[in-house]
Design an enzyme around this catalytic site. Structure first.
Site, PDB file in Angstrom:
ATOM      1  N   ASP A  26      43.465   5.430   4.347  1.00  0.00           N
ATOM      2  CA  ASP A  26      42.362   6.393   4.354  1.00  0.00           C
ATOM      3  C   ASP A  26      42.540   7.407   5.480  1.00  0.00           C
ATOM      4  O   ASP A  26      42.164   8.569   5.346  1.00  0.00           O
ATOM      5  CB  ASP A  26      41.021   5.670   4.520  1.00  0.00           C
TER       6      ASP A  26
ATOM      7  N   CYS B  94      38.689  12.621   2.700  1.00  0.00           N
ATOM      8  CA  CYS B  94      38.890  12.316   1.285  1.00  0.00           C
ATOM      9  C   CYS B  94      39.253  13.603   0.578  1.00  0.00           C
ATOM     10  O   CYS B  94      38.519  14.586   0.662  1.00  0.00           O
ATOM     11  CB  CYS B  94      37.625  11.708   0.675  1.00  0.00           C
TER      12      CYS B  94
HETATM   13 ZN    ZN Z   1      37.046   6.568   3.400  1.00  0.00          ZN
END
Ligand code: ZN
Length: 309
Positions: free
Chosen positions: A22, A247
Site C-alpha cells: 500500500d 490509492c
Molecule cells: Zn490503504
C-alpha cells in the site's frame, strides 16, 4: 458511541506492515525489486511478523506491482513471518498461490458501488462475493485469507457510508471464514468518534473474529483513529514505514499512518506491538533516501525520547 467506561487500553496489538504494497503502489517512479525486498527485510528486522508484501493485480492498472512474482521469489523463508499478498479476483489469487511464498491472501470488498466500480470494476455486493470466493480458494489451497472493507468510513464518490452497510458486509464476509476482517479508511476521512462507534459495533457483532484497522492520514486524523480503534476493540493495526502510501483509484488519498509513529504512540501508552522503534526509524530514514524526499512520518524526524541512558 461507546461511553468512556466502555473503552479499554489493550496490553498488546498485532502490527501489520503494509509499506511494500500500500505504501509503494501509488508511487509513479518505479522502485526496484531489490529495494522492495530490502524494505521487507528491514520490516522483518524491526519485528514485523505480518507483512503485506505485494499485490497480484493487473500491471497495466498498477505498474508499481508488476514485479509481484519477483518480489516473492526473493522473500526469505521464515516460518515466523506471514507474507500477505493482496488480490482482487481469482486470477490474482491463483498467481499469489503459485508463488509458494504467500501465506495469506488479502481480499478487498468495497463499501460503496461507485468506489467498487472504480477500484475493481464491480458493484459493492459483487465485491463481497468476490472476497468470499477468494477466501474459499485460499482455504482450499491450504492458505489463510483475510478481507479489508475499503471505504468503511467514507467514499470519495458517494460521501457518508452507513454503519449498517459496513456491518452487513462484515457479517457476510465473516461467514466465509477469514482470519480477520479489516475496516479501512481508504481516503482518510474518519474521525475518532466515528471510528470508536463503528469498531465497537463490528467487534461486538462479529464475536471472536479479530478486527484489523487500516487508516490513511489524509486529514491528519490517522493516529487519533488508531487510538480510538484499539481502545474500542480492534486488535490488529496496519501501518507503513515513513507514512508512504495512497490509492491510485481514490482521488486525494494520502499516505498510511506511519509505522514508527503508530509504534511510538502505542508503546508509550503501554500497548506492546512487538516492534523495535529504533529499527523502524532507521528503516524510515533509509526509505526516505530511496524515495529521494522527506516522508510524512514525524517520529523519524524528531529527537529520540526518552534519551538513551
Ligand atoms: Zn490503504
Amino acid at each position: 458511541m461507546p461511553s468512556p467506561s466502555a473503552m479499554s487500553i489493550p496490553k498488546h496489538i498485532e502490527f501489520v506492515e503494509v509499506g511494500p504494497r500500500d505504501g509503494l503502489q501509488n508511487e509513479v517512479v518505479l522502485i526496484s525489486t531489490d529495494d522492495k525486498n530490502a524494505l521487507i527485510n528491514r520490516a522483518i528486522d524491526a519485528g514485523a511478523r505480518r507483512i503485506e508484501v505485494t499485490s497480484f493485480v493487473n500491471p497495466k492498472r498498477v505498474p508499481q506491482m508488476a514485479d509481484a512474482e519477483a518480489v516473492c521469489a526473493n522473500l526469505p523463508d521464515r516460518d515466523d513471518v506471514t507474507y500477505i499478498g493482496l488480490v482482487m479476483n481469482q486470477r490474482g489469487a491463483e498467481r499469489a498461490i503459485a508463488t509458494n511464498k504467500i501465506d495469506q491472501l488479502g481480499a478487498v470488498a468495497v463499501a460503496t458501488d461507485s468506489f467498487a466500480m472504480a477500484n475493481q470494476g464491480q458493484s459493492s455486493d459483487e465485491s463481497v462475493e468476490a472476497a468470499r470466493a477468494i477466501i474459499a480458494l485460499a482455504q482450499a489451497e491450504g492458505r489463510t485469507a483475510q478481507c479489508t472493507i475499503a471505504a468503511s468510513f467514507g467514499c470519495p464518490f458517494e460521501g457518508e457510508v452507513p454503519d449498517r452497510r459496513v456491518l452487513e458486509m462484515a457479517l457476510a464476509i465473516a461467514e466465509a471464514g477469514p482470519v480477520e476482517i479489516a475496516l479501512a479508511d481508504t481516503i482518510g476521512v474518519g474521525d475518532p468518534a466515528h471510528v470508536a462507534r463503528l469498531i465497537a459495533l463490528v467487534h461486538k457483532e462479529m464475536g471472536p473474529l479479530p478486527v484489523r484497522v487500516h487508516f490513511h492520514n489524509t486529514r491528519n486524523t490517522g493516529l487519533a483513529n488508531v487510538w480510538a480503534a484499539v481502545t474500542a476493540g480492534a486488535t490488529v493495526v496496519d501501518a507503513s514505514i515513513g507514512g508512504l502510501g495512497g490509492c491510485p483509484f481514490a482521488p486525494g488519498a494520502a499516505g498510511n499512518v506511519p509505522s514508527e509513529d503508530v509504534v511510538y504512540m502505542l508503546e508509550r501508552a503501554g500497548v506492546s506491538t512487538g516492534m523495535n522503534l529504533d529499527s523502524l526509524i532507521q528503516a524510515s530514514h533509509w526509505l526516505s533516501d530511496i524515495m529521494g524526499r522527506k516522508l510524512p512520518g514525524m517520529v523519524a524526524q524528531a529527537p529520540s525520547f526518552p534519551k538513551a541512558a
